[in-house]
Write a protein that holds these residues in place. Structure first.
Motif, mmCIF file in Angstrom:
data_model
loop_
_atom_site.group_PDB
_atom_site.id
_atom_site.type_symbol
_atom_site.label_atom_id
_atom_site.label_comp_id
_atom_site.label_asym_id
_atom_site.label_seq_id
_atom_site.Cartn_x
_atom_site.Cartn_y
_atom_site.Cartn_z
ATOM 1 N N GLY A 181 0.791 -1.228 0.000
ATOM 2 C CA GLY A 181 0.000 0.000 0.000
ATOM 3 C C GLY A 181 0.821 1.275 0.000
ATOM 4 N N GLN A 182 2.101 1.189 -0.323
ATOM 5 C CA GLN A 182 2.991 2.356 -0.319
ATOM 6 C C GLN A 182 3.715 2.477 -1.645
ATOM 7 O OE1 GLN A 182 5.774 2.346 3.012
ATOM 8 N NE2 GLN A 182 4.509 0.846 4.063
ATOM 9 N N THR A 183 4.301 3.636 -1.874
ATOM 10 C CA THR A 183 5.215 3.805 -2.995
ATOM 11 C C THR A 183 6.571 4.226 -2.423
ATOM 12 O OG1 THR A 183 4.519 6.107 -3.280
ATOM 13 C CG2 THR A 183 3.444 4.452 -4.680
ATOM 14 N N ARG A 184 7.621 3.825 -3.107
ATOM 15 C CA ARG A 184 8.983 4.133 -2.653
ATOM 16 C C ARG A 184 9.832 4.598 -3.832
ATOM 17 N NH1 ARG A 184 9.438 4.703 2.845
ATOM 18 N NH2 ARG A 184 8.055 3.175 3.794
ATOM 19 N N HIS A 185 10.771 5.474 -3.516
ATOM 20 C CA HIS A 185 11.742 5.915 -4.502
ATOM 21 C C HIS A 185 12.828 4.838 -4.650
ATOM 22 C CE1 HIS A 185 9.807 9.760 -3.898
ATOM 23 N NE2 HIS A 185 10.284 9.884 -2.666
ATOM 24 N N GLU A 186 13.607 4.957 -5.728
ATOM 25 C CA GLU A 186 14.719 4.038 -5.956
ATOM 26 C C GLU A 186 16.022 4.824 -6.123
ATOM 27 O OE1 GLU A 186 16.396 1.084 -9.494
ATOM 28 O OE2 GLU A 186 14.258 1.529 -9.418
ATOM 29 N N ILE A 187 17.076 4.300 -5.531
ATOM 30 C CA ILE A 187 18.434 4.765 -5.813
ATOM 31 C C ILE A 187 19.205 3.557 -6.307
ATOM 32 C CG2 ILE A 187 20.613 5.532 -4.806
ATOM 33 C CD1 ILE A 187 19.039 7.387 -2.984
ATOM 34 N N SER A 188 19.784 3.692 -7.487
ATOM 35 C CA SER A 188 20.559 2.605 -8.079
ATOM 36 C C SER A 188 21.992 3.054 -8.353
ATOM 37 C CB SER A 188 19.934 2.153 -9.399
ATOM 38 O OG SER A 188 18.892 1.237 -9.179
ATOM 39 N N LEU A 189 22.895 2.125 -8.177
ATOM 40 C CA LEU A 189 24.282 2.314 -8.593
ATOM 41 C C LEU A 189 24.527 1.389 -9.781
ATOM 42 C CD1 LEU A 189 26.186 2.345 -5.165
ATOM 43 C CD2 LEU A 189 25.462 4.304 -6.548
ATOM 44 N N ASN A 190 25.332 1.841 -10.716
ATOM 45 C CA ASN A 190 25.649 1.035 -11.890
ATOM 46 C C ASN A 190 26.764 0.055 -11.529
ATOM 47 O OD1 ASN A 190 26.408 -0.008 -14.389
ATOM 48 N ND2 ASN A 190 26.075 1.930 -15.442
ATOM 49 N N PRO A 191 26.465 -1.257 -11.516
ATOM 50 C CA PRO A 191 27.492 -2.221 -11.101
ATOM 51 C C PRO A 191 28.681 -2.286 -12.046
ATOM 52 C CG PRO A 191 25.593 -3.362 -12.003
ATOM 53 C CD PRO A 191 25.205 -1.917 -11.888
#
Length: 199
Positions: free
Chosen positions: A56-66
């Motif tokens: 029931g929630q939304t979340r942001h994403e932080i990604s690093l390029n492997p």
């Protein structure tokens, strides 16, 4: 510990890094996000607002390029995480720039964190725009906090991918090449560097 999987160890360190810099640089105000690794072309990392849904929630994403984890030193990799956390901070203030744009509010926050915005990742680059990186202010907060950060927060697994001096992925060398006789134009295929004689 043999019971700890590589995935669990990697994401435990990633989460610990995020929590450490959230507490020390942002006063703990940043919300939990989905931390991820994504091969995003020509990017060391990225912030994606409201990318995930669940419970029931939304979340942001932080990604690093492997692709760049092993090619860059640990401090550079961690500085990319903090760069993306600055985007998260701005998103939470409800004042983000246009999608992908690094505006002056973001640049000022980066300065306060000890990361100097620069389109060239060196002194003299543009502070704002669509393609803005940064470099570390050696006398700033980030440099001091990275030096004090517990070493167990560093990512234990580093992805290696062959890259050239320009940072672009190298293609795999050919296992077979085509040879053409200059006299009769007959073709033959074989390993590179064969010395063939036309019969």
């Amino acid at each position: 510990d043999a019971a700890v999987t590589p995935t669990a160890a990697q994401f435990a360190a990633f989460g610990a890094m995020f929590d450490y810099f959230n507490r020390e640089l942002f006063g703990g105000v940043l919300p939990a996000v989905i931390l991820n690794f994504s091969r995003h072309a020509n990017s060391l990392g990225f912030f994606a607002p409201l990318r995930w849904e669940g419970a029931g929630q939304t979340r942001h994403e932080i990604s690093l390029n492997p692709s760049y984890l092993k090619a860059r030193d640990a401090r550079a990799v961690v500085s990319t995480l903090v760069h993306e956390m600055a985007h998260l901070w701005q998103q939470e203030r409800r004042a983000p720039g246009r999608r992908g744009y690094h505006n002056e509010e973001w640049a000022a926050k980066m300065d306060a964190l000890g990361l100097v915005p620069s389109s060239t990742a060196a002194p003299g680059g543009a502070r704002t725009g669509y393609r803005v990186s940064h470099y570390v202010d050696e006398g700033g907060a980030f440099a001091r906090l990275f030096a004090a950060m517990p070493r167990e927060f560093l990512l234990p697994w580093l992805c290696w991918e062959p890259t050239g001096a320009d940072g672009k992925k190298k293609s795999r060398p050919a296992s077979k090449v085509k040879y053409t006789c200059p006299g009769c134009a007959a073709n033959a295929w074989g390993k590179p560097a064969l010395a063939l004689v036309c019969g």
